[in-house]
Design a protein around this motif. Structure first.
Motif, PDB file in Angstrom:
ATOM      1  N   THR A  24      -5.982  69.681  60.423  1.00 19.24           N
ATOM      2  CA  THR A  24      -5.850  70.904  61.202  1.00 19.24           C
ATOM      3  C   THR A  24      -6.746  70.812  62.434  1.00 19.24           C
ATOM      4  OG1 THR A  24      -5.423  72.196  59.200  1.00 19.24           O
ATOM      5  CG2 THR A  24      -6.090  73.402  61.177  1.00 19.24           C
ATOM      6  N   VAL A  25      -6.148  70.942  63.607  1.00 18.08           N
ATOM      7  CA  VAL A  25      -6.905  70.884  64.856  1.00 18.08           C
ATOM      8  C   VAL A  25      -7.952  71.986  64.883  1.00 18.08           C
ATOM      9  CG1 VAL A  25      -6.690  71.114  67.363  1.00 18.08           C
ATOM     10  CG2 VAL A  25      -4.943  69.860  66.071  1.00 18.08           C
ATOM     11  N   PRO A  26      -9.189  71.703  65.309  1.00 13.56           N
ATOM     12  CA  PRO A  26      -9.725  70.447  65.825  1.00 13.56           C
ATOM     13  C   PRO A  26     -10.267  69.550  64.699  1.00 13.56           C
ATOM     14  CG  PRO A  26     -11.355  72.161  66.111  1.00 13.56           C
ATOM     15  CD  PRO A  26     -10.151  72.832  65.499  1.00 13.56           C
ATOM     16  N   TRP A  27     -10.188  68.230  64.871  1.00 14.01           N
ATOM     17  CA  TRP A  27     -10.648  67.296  63.858  1.00 14.01           C
ATOM     18  C   TRP A  27     -11.149  66.008  64.488  1.00 14.01           C
ATOM     19  CZ3 TRP A  27      -8.203  62.677  64.305  1.00 14.01           C
ATOM     20  CH2 TRP A  27      -6.901  62.666  64.840  1.00 14.01           C
ATOM     21  N   THR A  28     -12.007  65.300  63.746  1.00 17.89           N
ATOM     22  CA  THR A  28     -12.424  63.942  64.104  1.00 17.89           C
ATOM     23  C   THR A  28     -12.456  63.091  62.834  1.00 17.89           C
ATOM     24  OG1 THR A  28     -14.800  64.317  63.796  1.00 17.89           O
ATOM     25  CG2 THR A  28     -13.891  64.722  66.003  1.00 17.89           C
ATOM     26  N   ILE A  29     -12.203  61.824  63.000  1.00 18.79           N
ATOM     27  CA  ILE A  29     -12.377  60.855  61.916  1.00 18.79           C
ATOM     28  C   ILE A  29     -13.385  59.823  62.398  1.00 18.79           C
ATOM     29  CG2 ILE A  29     -11.304  59.127  60.438  1.00 18.79           C
ATOM     30  CD1 ILE A  29      -8.650  60.549  60.840  1.00 18.79           C
ATOM     31  N   ILE A  40      -6.596  49.847  63.912  1.00 13.93           N
ATOM     32  CA  ILE A  40      -5.986  51.133  63.586  1.00 13.93           C
ATOM     33  C   ILE A  40      -4.539  51.090  64.052  1.00 13.93           C
ATOM     34  CG2 ILE A  40      -6.063  53.639  63.901  1.00 13.93           C
ATOM     35  CD1 ILE A  40      -9.013  53.286  64.710  1.00 13.93           C
ATOM     36  N   GLY A  41      -3.627  51.186  63.113  1.00 11.43           N
ATOM     37  CA  GLY A  41      -2.213  51.281  63.446  1.00 11.43           C
ATOM     38  C   GLY A  41      -1.771  52.723  63.293  1.00 11.43           C
ATOM     39  N   LEU A  49      -9.321  57.696  70.870  1.00  8.26           N
ATOM     40  CA  LEU A  49     -10.434  56.888  70.387  1.00  8.26           C
ATOM     41  C   LEU A  49     -11.646  57.141  71.267  1.00  8.26           C
ATOM     42  CD1 LEU A  49      -8.696  53.477  69.656  1.00  8.26           C
ATOM     43  CD2 LEU A  49      -9.804  54.953  67.970  1.00  8.26           C
ATOM     44  N   LEU A  50     -12.798  57.368  70.644  1.00  7.21           N
ATOM     45  CA  LEU A  50     -14.056  57.620  71.346  1.00  7.21           C
ATOM     46  C   LEU A  50     -15.047  56.546  70.927  1.00  7.21           C
ATOM     47  CD1 LEU A  50     -14.227  61.473  70.670  1.00  7.21           C
ATOM     48  CD2 LEU A  50     -13.276  60.315  72.674  1.00  7.21           C
ATOM     49  N   LEU A  51     -15.408  55.648  71.861  1.00 12.33           N
ATOM     50  CA  LEU A  51     -16.296  54.543  71.561  1.00 12.33           C
ATOM     51  C   LEU A  51     -17.732  54.878  71.941  1.00 12.33           C
ATOM     52  CD1 LEU A  51     -13.518  53.218  71.308  1.00 12.33           C
ATOM     53  CD2 LEU A  51     -14.472  51.175  72.390  1.00 12.33           C
ATOM     54  N   PRO A  52     -18.706  54.183  71.340  1.00 11.31           N
ATOM     55  CA  PRO A  52     -20.118  54.478  71.620  1.00 11.31           C
ATOM     56  C   PRO A  52     -20.491  54.332  73.087  1.00 11.31           C
ATOM     57  CG  PRO A  52     -19.920  53.095  69.665  1.00 11.31           C
ATOM     58  CD  PRO A  52     -18.557  53.163  70.279  1.00 11.31           C
ATOM     59  N   ASP A  53     -19.797  53.458  73.825  1.00 12.11           N
ATOM     60  CA  ASP A  53     -20.141  53.269  75.240  1.00 12.11           C
ATOM     61  C   ASP A  53     -19.488  54.297  76.153  1.00 12.11           C
ATOM     62  OD1 ASP A  53     -17.495  52.523  75.269  1.00 12.11           O
ATOM     63  OD2 ASP A  53     -17.831  50.496  76.034  1.00 12.11           O
ATOM     64  N   GLY A  54     -18.820  55.298  75.579  1.00 11.71           N
ATOM     65  CA  GLY A  54     -18.182  56.341  76.364  1.00 11.71           C
ATOM     66  C   GLY A  54     -16.714  56.087  76.668  1.00 11.71           C
ATOM     67  N   THR A  55     -16.185  54.927  76.275  1.00  6.58           N
ATOM     68  CA  THR A  55     -14.777  54.626  76.496  1.00  6.58           C
ATOM     69  C   THR A  55     -13.896  55.572  75.706  1.00  6.58           C
ATOM     70  OG1 THR A  55     -15.241  52.286  76.868  1.00  6.58           O
ATOM     71  CG2 THR A  55     -12.985  52.855  76.257  1.00  6.58           C
ATOM     72  N   GLU A  56     -12.826  56.059  76.349  1.00  7.46           N
ATOM     73  CA  GLU A  56     -11.850  56.922  75.688  1.00  7.46           C
ATOM     74  C   GLU A  56     -10.470  56.310  75.867  1.00  7.46           C
ATOM     75  OE1 GLU A  56     -12.099  60.843  77.286  1.00  7.46           O
ATOM     76  OE2 GLU A  56     -14.202  61.148  76.688  1.00  7.46           O
ATOM     77  N   ARG A  57      -9.710  56.182  74.768  1.00  5.88           N
ATOM     78  CA  ARG A  57      -8.354  55.654  74.846  1.00  5.88           C
ATOM     79  C   ARG A  57      -7.433  56.518  73.993  1.00  5.88           C
ATOM     80  NH1 ARG A  57      -7.424  50.428  76.687  1.00  5.88           N
ATOM     81  NH2 ARG A  57      -5.239  51.084  76.550  1.00  5.88           N
ATOM     82  N   VAL A  58      -6.390  57.036  74.609  1.00  2.00           N
ATOM     83  CA  VAL A  58      -5.399  57.823  73.892  1.00  2.00           C
ATOM     84  C   VAL A  58      -4.501  56.869  73.111  1.00  2.00           C
ATOM     85  CG1 VAL A  58      -3.451  59.400  74.114  1.00  2.00           C
ATOM     86  CG2 VAL A  58      -5.457  59.660  75.599  1.00  2.00           C
ATOM     87  N   VAL A  59      -4.278  57.177  71.834  1.00  2.00           N
ATOM     88  CA  VAL A  59      -3.404  56.359  70.992  1.00  2.00           C
ATOM     89  C   VAL A  59      -2.392  57.279  70.315  1.00  2.00           C
ATOM     90  CG1 VAL A  59      -5.026  54.473  70.606  1.00  2.00           C
ATOM     91  CG2 VAL A  59      -5.106  56.472  69.111  1.00  2.00           C
ATOM     92  N   GLY A  60      -1.128  56.911  70.422  1.00  2.00           N
ATOM     93  CA  GLY A  60      -0.065  57.698  69.818  1.00  2.00           C
ATOM     94  C   GLY A  60       0.766  56.860  68.883  1.00  2.00           C
ATOM     95  N   ALA A  61       1.842  57.429  68.405  1.00  2.00           N
ATOM     96  CA  ALA A  61       2.708  56.748  67.447  1.00  2.00           C
ATOM     97  C   ALA A  61       3.193  55.427  68.020  1.00  2.00           C
ATOM     98  CB  ALA A  61       3.888  57.642  67.092  1.00  2.00           C
ATOM     99  N   PRO A  70     -20.215  46.227  65.951  1.00  2.00           N
ATOM    100  CA  PRO A  70     -20.180  46.900  64.659  1.00  2.00           C
ATOM    101  C   PRO A  70     -20.493  48.399  64.715  1.00  2.00           C
ATOM    102  CG  PRO A  70     -22.289  45.838  64.938  1.00  2.00           C
ATOM    103  CD  PRO A  70     -21.508  45.551  66.194  1.00  2.00           C
ATOM    104  N   GLU A  71     -20.692  48.959  65.912  1.00  2.00           N
ATOM    105  CA  GLU A  71     -21.093  50.363  65.995  1.00  2.00           C
ATOM    106  C   GLU A  71     -19.968  51.284  65.511  1.00  2.00           C
ATOM    107  OE1 GLU A  71     -21.165  48.294  68.482  1.00  2.00           O
ATOM    108  OE2 GLU A  71     -23.294  47.943  68.930  1.00  2.00           O
ATOM    109  N   PRO A  72     -20.318  52.397  64.838  1.00  2.00           N
ATOM    110  CA  PRO A  72     -19.308  53.380  64.437  1.00  2.00           C
ATOM    111  C   PRO A  72     -18.629  53.998  65.655  1.00  2.00           C
ATOM    112  CG  PRO A  72     -21.377  53.744  63.272  1.00  2.00           C
ATOM    113  CD  PRO A  72     -21.670  52.758  64.362  1.00  2.00           C
ATOM    114  N   PHE A  73     -17.417  54.480  65.470  1.00  2.00           N
ATOM    115  CA  PHE A  73     -16.677  55.148  66.544  1.00  2.00           C
ATOM    116  C   PHE A  73     -15.808  56.225  65.919  1.00  2.00           C
ATOM    117  CE2 PHE A  73     -14.155  51.652  64.998  1.00  2.00           C
ATOM    118  CZ  PHE A  73     -12.862  52.140  64.950  1.00  2.00           C
ATOM    119  N   HIS A  74     -15.125  57.014  66.770  1.00  2.00           N
ATOM    120  CA  HIS A  74     -14.357  58.161  66.292  1.00  2.00           C
ATOM    121  C   HIS A  74     -12.914  58.122  66.796  1.00  2.00           C
ATOM    122  CE1 HIS A  74     -18.492  59.702  65.849  1.00  2.00           C
ATOM    123  NE2 HIS A  74     -18.002  60.534  64.957  1.00  2.00           N
TER     124      HIS A  74
END
Length: 319
Positions: A24-29, A40-41, A49-61, A70-74
């Motif tokens: 249910t929006v809003p959510w993070t994994i 991630i498929g 996708l939100l990376l530790p260095d500030g990179t953002e990439r939209v991923v869809g179907a 090895p850093e965690p990301f969201h």
């Protein structure tokens, strides 16, 4: 073995997860496996996708993303979600004590079949050695490859089948992710053009390809620019010029780099003696090998071996 297969030989999926997340929006994994590479498929749904260095990439179907660790990301429904109240979940493929990685987390229903679900296949790739490091150095922090509906449908069907089988289900899922990793990398390299690793572009080149394949098949051979050019059927001058233009360095500099990368992997992943390693990568004696290794790596082979650890549990410790 071709060069890409060799680089991939020390990295394997471990504890891959197939999950339909009813969110249910809003959510993070949060992805927190502390591994060199995560795949991630996105079969259905999607997010950012939100990376530790500030990179953002939209991923869809239909998208497959590879994220260097090895850093965690969201993965979030929207980039701003992490700065406001939201439902937070976590996926950990490689859980301690062989726990079930596909457990319910924070109330998320994993494995649901609703059409509105965000459907993911997640694989954590652990290294059993150091051979993969050259491959990872060639990758951006995140790479994204677009798929097609038929492939996604097949992959989801295969994942559902694997997840529902009690015997060997995890092994089947992990091998499915190993296959997907190879396909994703080959697709990205083919599309990356000049951004693809030089060794990949060189192997695909009609002039350099035969020579490079011969070298990677027999790295200990007494290769010269003339003998490599002969494998490609061109003059020494033409070969050297094209090699430097495409690969960014002269032929013998590339050969030295590859040999010493292989030596570094053998030093940390095997119990071969330094003399044996020297011969296996094309050096006539341990003294010449040690001098070249220290010049390029900054440490002597023995010190390098002493300051690194074997990556494969249960493997013999180097001497």
């Amino acid at each position: 073995m071709d060069h890409l297969s060799s680089l991939l030989s020390g990295i394997r999926a471990e504890g891959s997860v197939f999950s339909h997340a009813l969110l249910t929006v809003p959510w993070t994994i949060r992805f927190a496996d502390d591994v060199p590479l995560t795949m991630i498929g996105v079969l259905r749904g999607g997010g950012t996708l939100l990376l530790p260095d500030g990179t953002e990439r939209v991923v869809g179907a239909g998208v497959t993303a590879l994220v260097r660790g090895p850093e965690p990301f969201h993965l979030a429904d929207h980039p701003t979600t992490v700065r406001s109240p939201h439902a937070a979940y976590e996926i950990v493929c490689s859980t301690p004590n062989d726990e079930d990685p596909a457990q319910e987390l924070g109330g998320v229903r994993w494995g649901a079949d609703a059409k509105e679900a965000t459907a993911l296949i997640v694989g954590a790739y652990r290294a059993s050695g150091h051979r993969h490091e050259r491959l990872l150095r060639a990758l951006p922090p995140v790479l994204v490859v677009e798929g097609d509906a038929e492939v996604c449908a097949w992959l989801e069907t295969a994942a559902v089948y694997a997840a529902r089988q009690s015997a060997g289900s995890q092994a089947l899922m992990d091998r499915l992710l190993d296959w997907a990793l190879v396909c994703t990398l080959r697709t990205w390299f083919d599309r990356a053009g000049a951004d693809a690793p030089c060794w990949y572009r060189g192997l695909a080149d009609p002039v350099l390809g035969p020579a490079l394949q011969s070298f990677h098949d027999q790295p200990a051979g007494a290769w010269t620019v003339a003998s490599l050019a002969a494998r490609s059927g061109v003059s020494r001058a033409l070969f050297a010029k094209r090699f430097t233009q495409l690969m960014g360095r002269p032929p013998l500099a590339y050969l030295t780099e590859c040999r010493l990368d292989e030596a570094a992997a053998l030093l940390t992943d095997t119990d071969l003696s330094i003399a044996q390693i020297a011969r296996s990568v094309g050096y006539a004696d341990a003294f010449g090998f040690s001098a070249a290794f220290k010049r390029h790596k900054g440490l002597s082979p023995s010190v390098f071996r002493a300051t690194t650890t074997t990556a494969a549990p249960g493997a013999p410790r180097p001497r």
